[in-house]
Design an enzyme around this catalytic site. Structure first.
Site, mmCIF file in Angstrom:
data_model
loop_
_atom_site.group_PDB
_atom_site.id
_atom_site.type_symbol
_atom_site.label_atom_id
_atom_site.label_comp_id
_atom_site.label_asym_id
_atom_site.label_seq_id
_atom_site.Cartn_x
_atom_site.Cartn_y
_atom_site.Cartn_z
ATOM 1 N N CYS A 285 66.444 87.026 -65.110
ATOM 2 C CA CYS A 285 67.074 88.254 -64.623
ATOM 3 C C CYS A 285 68.238 88.610 -65.543
ATOM 4 C CB CYS A 285 67.522 88.103 -63.179
ATOM 5 S SG CYS A 285 68.637 86.735 -62.973
HETATM 6 C C1 UN1 Z 1 67.581 84.258 -62.976
HETATM 7 O O1 UN1 Z 1 66.838 84.577 -63.894
HETATM 8 O O2 UN1 Z 1 67.299 84.578 -61.783
HETATM 9 O O3 UN1 Z 1 72.217 82.683 -66.459
HETATM 10 C C2 UN1 Z 1 68.794 83.425 -63.126
HETATM 11 C C3 UN1 Z 1 71.051 82.369 -66.656
HETATM 12 C C4 UN1 Z 1 70.442 81.277 -65.803
HETATM 13 C C5 UN1 Z 1 70.032 81.822 -64.488
HETATM 14 C C6 UN1 Z 1 69.135 83.010 -64.513
HETATM 15 N N1 UN1 Z 1 71.403 80.232 -65.641
HETATM 16 O O4 UN1 Z 1 70.366 82.887 -67.509
#
Ligand code: UN1
Length: 511
Positions: A285
């Protein structure tokens, strides 16, 4: 031989009504687990079971619950390689990243084991004598946690660990296509000594989960919903939860911008853009959406970025690669739709697009028939393009240009998400100006948009979430509710605001 797994409610197997095959995206013929999917009634029953179990769990002293969290951390550490290999097998995340993901669970446990001895309340002065005021953090009750499969174990731990530490029970609904990883993590949590029913895992599809959640909220057995997934589904979950006067912790999509200033170290920016955009095959995300590069360095940046992407190693996720396959067939299908958003005014500077195959080969490719895709860089993206405005979960990054920092900030905020962001600059004034103007919950300076650490607040604004924050001390407000207590030991009724001593100032006094 593939595993057979089913939901576990109150410590007992809850058989499913439909069987789902969770497959290995690197070899789509390999079934990792046969998963029995439960129905809405099973979900609601799990919430009732959790409610029962929560009462006793909340009475366990918080420092003792903290010891359980400590044991979870040690168990995960002792099983780290096995769990990481399973994550790689089930969702195709490169093994080094999968190990990092498992590490994130351990980090989360390490942080919260101490919180068991800290869950501080306050003593607060009263406006009247012989009266004491206090605040307490109370557990909320039952948390229903619905998680995505791109981080099948780390992101769930961000909910599960603090929720349990604070004295809540949990019903966890993991993504079906990451069910085996979730089941393994569930077993590690339970092995730490959690009483039956305090943590329950329910495998179900989206529709049954939604219906089950609606039933449970109606029955008053859920006090918090944790949801990680798309903005579209997050909106529905938020609406449903709000209708029942409960609150949701929503961690949704992103269109994370990276601004490159003329004073940036361009090689560093290329390295950051490569990892942000194509690490985890662009399926975080927090993955990079659009590079917003100053027009004076655009050509130099694009040339180096395109070369780095062309040379990046894609292939077998057990090997040393930047990215493996996409998570699952449904993500591959959706990603192909995003590729169709490429317009004649765009220039693809990274080489082939689409699925890697004999007809569309890639140098150094080490995978075989899996869901492998060429990483794509699209130059010439305009602020009105779908590619600019909407999340494109998968290995595709757009590039656009700007003239002034204010314009860059405006472009960075335009899509209306607000999860993560990044700026490459050597001038601290630019970094702070950007921090102030950007709507994102997270800002990186000279670093990737992804890769947040487990003890800083994690969460977004706008289409990325409803302002809730996970991780660190900030998540405690998701899983506890403040209770205020006043205790009058004066032996008489002292009325607040009325029986309060008044000290009269000399308001006419002047120097
Ligand atoms: C996600 O993709 O839901 O900060 C979280 C980051 C990871 C978490 C991603 N520690 O990219």
């Amino acid at each position: 031989m593939s595993r057979k797994i089913v939901s576990i409610v109150g410590g007992k197997d809850a058989t499913g009504t439909v069987t789902y095959a969770s497959t290995n995206p690197a070899r789509t013929g390999d079934v990792v687990a046969q998963v029995g999917l439960a129905d809405a009634d099973t979900f609601a029953a799990a919430c009732r079971t959790a409610k029962e179990a929560q009462r006793e769990w909340a009475r366990v002293p918080a420092p003792v619950r903290g010891r359980v969290i400590a044991s979870i951390g040690r168990l995960v550490e002792a099983n780290a390689e096995r769990l990481a290999h399973l994550v790689t097998e089930e969702i195709g995340k490169p093994y080094a990243e999968a190990l990092g993901e498992v590490r994130e669970i351990v980090d989360t446990c390490d942080f919260f084991l101490g919180e068991g001895r800290r869950l501080y309340g306050q003593t607060v002065p009263s406006e009247m004598p012989d009266k004491n005021l206090f605040t307490f953090r109370n557990p909320i009750g039952v948390a229903a946690v619905i998680t995505a499969g791109n981080f099948p174990v780390a992101v769930p731990s961000w909910y599960l660990v603090p929720a349990l530490l604070c004295g809540n029970a949990v019903v966890w609904k993991p993504a079906e296509y990451a069910a085996a990883s979730a089941h393994a993590m569930f077993q590690l949590f339970v092995a730490a000594g959690l009483p039956d029913g305090v943590l329950n895992v329910v495998f179900a599809d989206g529709a049954e989960t939604f219906r089950g959640l609606e039933l449970a909220l109606g029955e008053g057995t859920v006090q918090k919903v944790g949801f990680t997934g798309s903005s579209e589904v997050g909106r529905k979950v938020g609406e449903l939860t709000g209708r029942h006067l409960q609150s949701a912790c929503l961690e949704l999509g992103g269109k994370n911008p990276m601004v490159i200033m003329p004073d940036a170290d361009l090689d560093l920016a290329v390295e950051g853009a490569l990892f942000s955009g194509f690490g985890t095959a662009g399926q975080r995300c927090t993955s990079l959406g659009t590079v917003i590069v100053h027009e004076s360095v655009h050509d130099r940046f694009v040339e180096r970025f395109a070369q780095a992407v062309r040379e990046a190693k894609i292939g077998d996720p057990e090997g040393d690669v930047l990215a493996g396959p996409l998570l699952d067939q449904k993500f591959a299908d959706r990603y192909e739709e995003y590729l169709a958003w490429i317009q004649p005014h765009h220039t693809v500077v990274s080489g082939n697009i689409g699925r890697i195959s004999k007809d569309s080969p890639r140098h150094d490719f080490t995978g075989d028939e899996g869901l492998y895709y060429h990483p794509v860089v699209v130059d010439g993206v305009r602020p009105t393009d779908r590619l600019f405005l909407e999340e494109t979960f998968g290995p595709i990054v757009g590039v656009t240009t700007f003239q002034s920092l204010d314009e860059a900030i405006e472009l960075a905020n335009l899509p209306g998400y607000g999860l993560s962001s990044s700026i490459y600059t050597t001038d601290p004034r630019h970094a702070f100006r950007f921090r102030e103007g950007i709507s994102a919950g997270m800002v990186s300076v000279n670093n990737s948009t992804s890769g947040a650490e487990a003890h800083l607040p994690f969460g977004g604004n706008g289409k990325s979430g409803n302002g809730s924050r996970q991780s660190g001390m900030w998540v405690l407000d998701q899983f506890t509710r403040w209770q205020a207590m006043n205790w009058d030991h004066s032996g008489r009724l002292q009325k607040a605001q009325m029986d309060v001593a008044d000290i009269t100032p000399d308001m006419g006094f002047r120097l």
